[in-house]
Design an enzyme around this catalytic site. Structure first.
Site, PDB file in Angstrom:
ATOM      1  N   GLU A  14       0.846  -1.186   0.000  1.00 24.74           N
ATOM      2  CA  GLU A  14       0.000   0.000   0.000  1.00 24.74           C
ATOM      3  C   GLU A  14       0.881   1.234   0.000  1.00 24.74           C
ATOM      4  OE1 GLU A  14      -1.892  -0.046   3.945  1.00 24.74           O
ATOM      5  OE2 GLU A  14      -2.343  -2.147   3.607  1.00 24.74           O
ATOM      6  N   LYS A  64       2.332   4.659   1.132  1.00 26.80           N
ATOM      7  CA  LYS A  64       2.502   5.296   2.442  1.00 26.80           C
ATOM      8  C   LYS A  64       2.180   6.788   2.276  1.00 26.80           C
ATOM      9  CE  LYS A  64       5.786   5.789   6.243  1.00 26.80           C
ATOM     10  NZ  LYS A  64       5.694   7.241   6.390  1.00 26.80           N
ATOM     11  N   ASP A  70       1.674  10.579   3.140  1.00 24.63           N
ATOM     12  CA  ASP A  70       2.483  11.453   3.989  1.00 24.63           C
ATOM     13  C   ASP A  70       1.593  12.451   4.719  1.00 24.63           C
ATOM     14  OD1 ASP A  70       4.696  12.518   5.175  1.00 24.63           O
ATOM     15  OD2 ASP A  70       5.310  13.709   3.454  1.00 24.63           O
ATOM     16  N   TYR A  74      -5.929   2.634   6.635  1.00 27.74           N
ATOM     17  CA  TYR A  74      -5.002   1.565   6.263  1.00 27.74           C
ATOM     18  C   TYR A  74      -5.015   0.348   7.188  1.00 27.74           C
ATOM     19  CZ  TYR A  74      -1.981   4.022   9.662  1.00 27.74           C
ATOM     20  OH  TYR A  74      -1.467   4.619  10.788  1.00 27.74           O
ATOM     21  N   LYS A  82      10.857   3.841   1.957  1.00 32.68           N
ATOM     22  CA  LYS A  82      10.761   5.283   1.725  1.00 32.68           C
ATOM     23  C   LYS A  82      11.362   5.640   0.367  1.00 32.68           C
ATOM     24  CE  LYS A  82       9.516   7.820   4.545  1.00 32.68           C
ATOM     25  NZ  LYS A  82      10.028   8.387   5.781  1.00 32.68           N
ATOM     26  N   CYS A 141      18.129  48.226   0.443  1.00 28.44           N
ATOM     27  CA  CYS A 141      16.923  47.799  -0.261  1.00 28.44           C
ATOM     28  C   CYS A 141      17.192  47.808  -1.766  1.00 28.44           C
ATOM     29  CB  CYS A 141      15.756  48.725   0.068  1.00 28.44           C
ATOM     30  SG  CYS A 141      14.252  48.347  -0.874  1.00 28.44           S
ATOM     31  N   CYS A 167      14.626  50.826  -3.266  1.00 30.20           N
ATOM     32  CA  CYS A 167      14.720  52.250  -2.918  1.00 30.20           C
ATOM     33  C   CYS A 167      16.082  52.634  -2.355  1.00 30.20           C
ATOM     34  CB  CYS A 167      13.625  52.625  -1.920  1.00 30.20           C
ATOM     35  SG  CYS A 167      13.829  51.899  -0.277  1.00 30.20           S
ATOM     36  N   CYS A 180      13.237  46.548   5.005  1.00 32.60           N
ATOM     37  CA  CYS A 180      13.464  47.900   4.520  1.00 32.60           C
ATOM     38  C   CYS A 180      12.559  48.814   5.348  1.00 32.60           C
ATOM     39  CB  CYS A 180      13.110  48.013   3.037  1.00 32.60           C
ATOM     40  SG  CYS A 180      13.076  49.732   2.462  1.00 32.60           S
ATOM     41  N   CYS A 190       8.906  53.234  -0.399  1.00 35.42           N
ATOM     42  CA  CYS A 190       9.492  52.100  -1.129  1.00 35.42           C
ATOM     43  C   CYS A 190       8.427  51.518  -2.057  1.00 35.42           C
ATOM     44  CB  CYS A 190       9.977  51.047  -0.126  1.00 35.42           C
ATOM     45  SG  CYS A 190      10.808  49.640  -0.901  1.00 35.42           S
TER      46      CYS A 190
END
Length: 678
Positions: A121, A123, A125, A233, A320, A414, A417, A432, A438
């Site tokens: 089956e 797996k 996550d 499951y 896995k 930045c 600006c 900033c 800005c």
């Protein structure tokens, strides 16, 4: 004498290594199960665990009953009631190679010395769950926790649409435990991350983290909005319908439980390996995340004969899938500025195919991440997708580094600006500070203002950029001063487009106060916080005059949020902005309907809510407490006036209430107190 000294020195080093591994693994367990924020991969975690187990086996004198090798990781959250598992929820031993799968198959074959079948089956996550049904009705849902006890999350699980509250069909035992995974589909995950990105909130790394975090939320309504799903499951109980695991799953599907159609019963090792090979590729077309394949001996009697270790069943194992990585060249690093001024570095890569998509960019998160990787322009870097969705750089092939490559240093100014960037001591992010001038911050705030959950004005980022560049808007209040004749002069703008935009802007004047408050873009004030502030301060002038202390008295408003709100209303530019919006007719007080339900029946009273309820949700009761002048509190103290208790009240709260003599009332009594029919 010298050998003895050498021996002692070696043992001392081994002991130190064991203690270091235990400390690291405890920390990783906490990050994974409690915070849902793992910092290493499953493969790396398993490698550390194997190393520790081997050292403990070689040096039994360093035995510790609290070693990570002696227990299953815990996801227990003390905000929920803990419930003992009737049947322990063991984890599975992980494998990563076909050779290890072959070893497992042959080990089972030797142990049983008879014919057997293996059920393969996928797996999934997600986050593990145990669903308890009595007489076909869902009684309780418990997280895996530490394997012996977990959190009661029944109220949240009841919101998951593909978990039946009542089983249907035949052969349903009087008592059965259904084991499964709670997952967030890719489409929901991507939508959620887009919303979080728009609010400049931290993104979930993968759907598993998102599902785990969602299941631990205190508000079932919020859980329902995340559209979680379940995949079943395994069944456990004394009177199962079949002695075959595969047949039990087929029967469970008939009961209305969501069982994956990808299960397959295999008679040989070759069939098992074919299943692994097929799904290594095909899983990428599934609507939910998978990270491997689980192999189980089909016969329940054979499972009992094989038994379990203290940690793993001997009749099952997990294979896995390896995370897909790609090696590509780092061409440059650029910086993006968000509406709050947060500056995010972005790696621009030589295009590379990864998990079915072409990756050209990857987030570098912050300065600390850049330093840890020790990046140079032109480096060959390893890229993978966290949860197979968010590209990230995981390492550098330093052996191939060409001499003279420029070291990547975080920007000091930045990029838009030119203002010097700032970084607070307790944060990893640079900002900033030139919020008023800005350009990307200004455009970002306007984009936030018009979003569907805020003012819901039908205008996109490109149009906002065009209007800004043409000098027609400098902030969101300017939207309400746009004129038809200005819009139709714009390139590719027809009269219909202009009228539609102006109609949408006019319609936004009816948006309720709590959404307007959210639209203002106050830092740390998201949609939920805005609702709580609007309920506590039912028109804007009250909120603007509130002190930090008054703000923090509102449930879930901490010092950081309170200070941000206070700073916003102490800024003359912010005050002027709000006044201009007021003048344009936006809603800055709760509606008459909302106010009509308010009273002072609970004025001055502090209420704690505990347990699960039948007539209303916890979130609804919290709203009622605020509507009637009361204050919500998460903990019992001498200042608590009473506890509104449902079923499964937290034992710690009950004990403290009895000790302090705090009154406990049920929901019908509470509803009578506030004059509401039950």
């Amino acid at each position: 004498m010298e050998d003895l000294f050498s021996n002692d020195k070696m043992r001392s080093e081994v002991k130190a290594r064991i203690e270091t591994l235990r400390r690291q693994l405890h920390e990783h367990n906490y990050n994974y199960y409690v915070l849902s924020q793992p910092t290493i991969s499953d493969f790396e975690f398993d490698a550390l665990m194997r190393q520790l187990a081997e050292l403990e086996k070689q040096y039994p004198e360093f035995y510790d009953p609290n070693s990570p090798t002696m227990r299953v990781g815990s996801d227990i959250n003390k905000n929920f009631v803990q419930v003992q598992h009737r049947y322990p929820m063991l984890s599975l031993q992980n494998t990563y190679t076909e050779g290890e799968i072959s070893d497992f198959f042959n080990r089972v074959k030797r142990s049983l010395n008879e014919e057997f079948e293996i059920v393969c089956e996928l797996k999934f996550d997600g986050t593990s769950i145990s669903l308890i049904y009595e007489n076909g009705r869902l009684l309780r849902a418990i997280t895996r926790g530490d394997g012996k006890q977990g959190d009661d999350v029944t109220a949240n699980v009841r919101t998951i649409r593909n978990i039946p509250l009542v089983l249907k069909g035949d052969k349903i035992p009087a008592y059965v435990e259904v084991r499964g995974e709670i997952l967030m589909p890719w489409s929901v995950f991507e939508e959620l991350n887009r919303e979080r990105e728009a609010q400049e909130e931290p993104l979930f790394a993968n759907p598993r983290n998102a599902a785990s975090g969602t299941l631990k939320m205190q508000d079932p309504k919020a859980v329902a909005s995340r559209r979680l799903e379940s995949y079943i499951y395994y069944l456990m109980g004394e009177e199962l319908p079949s002695g075959s695991h595969f047949e039990n799953m087929e029967i469970a599907r008939g009961w209305g439980l969501h069982v994956s159609p990808t299960m397959k019963k295999c008679r040989s090792l070759e069939e098992v390996l074919q299943f692994l090979s097929f799904w290594e590729v095909e899983r990428k077309n599934l609507p939910v995340a998978t990270d491997g394949v689980v192999l189980k001996v089909d016969s329940l009697s054979q499972q009992r004969n094989l038994g379990s270790t203290s940690k793993f069943p001997r009749w099952a194992i997990a294979y896995k899938f390896n995370a897909e990585k790609a090696l590509t060249r780092l061409e440059s690093v650029t910086y993006q500025v968000g509406r709050t001024g947060a500056v995010t570095p972005v790696a621009n890569l030589e295009p590379v195919l990864l998990s079915g998509t072409t990756v050209k960019r990857a987030s570098l998160y912050n300065e600390d991440a850049i330093r840890t990787l020790d990046l140079h322009i032109g480096d060959m870097v390893y890229v993978e997708k966290g949860g197979e969705i968010i590209p990230k750089i995981t390492g550098v092939d330093k052996a191939s580094r060409a001499p003279g490559g420029e070291r990547v240093e975080f920007a000091t100014n930045c990029p838009d600006c030119g203002t010097p960037l700032l970084r607070n001591e307790d944060e990893a992010v640079h900002y900033c500070p030139n919020s008023e001038n800005c350009p990307p911050q200004i455009k970002g705030r306007i984009e936030h203002f018009v979003t569907r959950k805020a003012m819901n004005i039908t205008i996109g980022p490109e149009t906002i950029g065009l209007l800004y560049d043409k000098g027609l808007i400098r902030d969101a209040a300017d939207l309400y001063e746009l004129r038809f004749e200005d819009l139709v002069r714009l390139d590719r703008w027809a009269e219909t487009s202009a009228r539609n935009l102006l109609a949408s802007i006019e319609k936004s004047k009816k948006v309720p106060y709590e959404r307007v408050l959210f639209a203002l873009g106050i830092r740390f004030v998201g949609e939920t916080v805005a609702q709580k502030l609007a309920s506590a301060f039912h028109y804007i002038d009250l909120l603007a005059a509130a002190t930090v202390e008054q703000l923090t008295s509102v449930e879930e408003i901490g010092e950081r949020i309170a200070q941000s709100v206070s700073d916003f209303f102490r800024n003359p530019r912010s005050v002027e902005f709000v006044e201009r919006l007021k003048a344009h007719g936006l809603q800055f007080r709760l509606s008459e309907d909302a106010l009509a339900t308010r009273s002072d029946r609970l004025a001055g009273l502090t209420v704690v809510i505990s347990g699960t309820f039948e007539l209303h949700s916890r979130d609804e009761y919290k709203a009622m407490i605020l509507q009637h002048g009361g204050k919500n509190s998460g903990s019992v103290s001498k200042n608590t006036d009473f506890i509104l208790a449902g079923e499964n009240m937290g034992p710690a709260k009950l004990e403290k209430a009895e000790k302090l003599g705090v009154k406990i009332i049920d929901e019908k009594t509470f509803l009578t107190m506030i004059g509401k029919e039950s």
